[in-house]
Design a protein around this motif. Sequence first.
Motif, PDB file in Angstrom:
ATOM      1  N   CYS A   1     -21.762  17.583  21.807  1.00  0.00           N
ATOM      2  CA  CYS A   1     -21.149  18.532  22.540  1.00  0.00           C
ATOM      3  C   CYS A   1     -20.707  17.983  24.003  1.00  0.00           C
ATOM      4  O   CYS A   1     -19.603  18.426  24.482  1.00  0.00           O
ATOM      5  N   GLN A  19     -14.168  32.211  17.902  1.00  0.00           N
ATOM      6  CA  GLN A  19     -15.108  32.505  17.208  1.00  0.00           C
ATOM      7  C   GLN A  19     -14.544  33.004  16.025  1.00  0.00           C
ATOM      8  O   GLN A  19     -13.720  34.022  16.288  1.00  0.00           O
ATOM      9  N   ASP A  32     -30.030  30.048  26.129  1.00  0.00           N
ATOM     10  CA  ASP A  32     -30.286  30.984  24.792  1.00  0.00           C
ATOM     11  C   ASP A  32     -31.436  31.835  25.433  1.00  0.00           C
ATOM     12  O   ASP A  32     -32.470  31.370  26.167  1.00  0.00           O
ATOM     13  N   ALA A  39     -28.020  24.355  24.301  1.00  0.00           N
ATOM     14  CA  ALA A  39     -27.238  23.579  23.378  1.00  0.00           C
ATOM     15  C   ALA A  39     -28.436  23.353  22.397  1.00  0.00           C
ATOM     16  O   ALA A  39     -29.834  23.397  22.567  1.00  0.00           O
ATOM     17  N   GLN A  47     -24.231  22.859  18.754  1.00  0.00           N
ATOM     18  CA  GLN A  47     -23.591  24.212  19.146  1.00  0.00           C
ATOM     19  C   GLN A  47     -24.118  24.488  20.649  1.00  0.00           C
ATOM     20  O   GLN A  47     -25.450  23.983  21.134  1.00  0.00           O
ATOM     21  N   CYS A  48     -23.095  25.196  21.407  1.00  0.00           N
ATOM     22  CA  CYS A  48     -23.560  25.504  22.521  1.00  0.00           C
ATOM     23  C   CYS A  48     -23.647  27.103  22.728  1.00  0.00           C
ATOM     24  O   CYS A  48     -23.114  27.750  22.158  1.00  0.00           O
ATOM     25  N   HIS A  49     -24.574  27.541  23.799  1.00  0.00           N
ATOM     26  CA  HIS A  49     -24.754  29.113  23.664  1.00  0.00           C
ATOM     27  C   HIS A  49     -23.872  29.470  25.099  1.00  0.00           C
ATOM     28  O   HIS A  49     -23.982  28.843  26.149  1.00  0.00           O
ATOM     29  N   TRP A  61     -23.900  31.425  19.520  1.00  0.00           N
ATOM     30  CA  TRP A  61     -24.071  30.177  19.408  1.00  0.00           C
ATOM     31  C   TRP A  61     -22.478  29.595  18.911  1.00  0.00           C
ATOM     32  O   TRP A  61     -22.086  29.899  17.732  1.00  0.00           O
ATOM     33  N   ILE A  62     -21.751  28.567  19.466  1.00  0.00           N
ATOM     34  CA  ILE A  62     -20.268  28.107  19.210  1.00  0.00           C
ATOM     35  C   ILE A  62     -20.543  26.711  18.945  1.00  0.00           C
ATOM     36  O   ILE A  62     -21.093  25.840  19.458  1.00  0.00           O
ATOM     37  N   HIS A  63     -20.113  26.214  17.748  1.00  0.00           N
ATOM     38  CA  HIS A  63     -19.852  24.594  17.358  1.00  0.00           C
ATOM     39  C   HIS A  63     -18.872  24.066  18.445  1.00  0.00           C
ATOM     40  O   HIS A  63     -17.971  24.607  18.998  1.00  0.00           O
ATOM     41  N   TRP A  64     -19.487  22.973  18.644  1.00  0.00           N
ATOM     42  CA  TRP A  64     -18.699  22.242  19.705  1.00  0.00           C
ATOM     43  C   TRP A  64     -17.213  21.923  19.689  1.00  0.00           C
ATOM     44  O   TRP A  64     -16.704  21.902  20.654  1.00  0.00           O
ATOM     45  N   SER A  66     -15.256  24.124  18.548  1.00  0.00           N
ATOM     46  CA  SER A  66     -14.568  25.379  19.032  1.00  0.00           C
ATOM     47  C   SER A  66     -14.699  25.529  20.347  1.00  0.00           C
ATOM     48  O   SER A  66     -14.362  27.070  20.799  1.00  0.00           O
TER      49      SER A  66
END
Length: 219
Positions: A1, A19, A32, A39, A47-49, A61-64, A66
Amino acid sequence: CVAAIGQNLVLGTLYWVKQCSFPWWPAMLINDPISGQPARMIRSAVQCHVQFFGSQPQRAWIHWKSIQPLVAGADGSICEREPGVVEKMTPRLMQDMTVAVQQVKEVLLLTPAERFATAAHDFRPKPESSSEESDSEGDDDDDDKQQKQPRRRGRPAASESNKPKRRPRLPADALRLLYNKLHKELTDSTAAVGDVNAAWQALSMAEKVYYQAEALKDW
């Protein structure tokens, strides 16, 4: 990330986030509320929060892959993610995007720490109410249950005024006095066996004793 975004993971950093089928949306890196980390690693993917800006704060939580940096212009405006690219949005999303962009502009020139302290929403679960409040609510529930309890079918309950009064029992002393008085008067009245007048007198005496017995109930 860290390598994908091109900067360190700092709470309060602004990003463009994609997303699912939603358009790219302004968001901010936050911890989180459960793990307390911004992360995580899921199946060898980082994944980052983030917290989404808008009329109602939301997190995910989003994939790096995106996530892209959100950069401020020299005049304090938001630089377009892709210049000249206009994403299609429904009127409702367009309205919410307008709110989100306005919120970002209010904190755009702040430092990440100041931005995090100002705009980060507290997603932690609210603590349960105190025992006193739960007890009072329980009492209220009991009162409601008593009020809502259906009345049993059958003969309606008699009111206090309509209930038959229970005849009080005479004290032992009153009973002995009544017996002695009745025995004496009947004996005196029936001294002559077979005397009709004596029988009628005995009945009269018995009637008087009856009324006297009624009077003894008030003792």
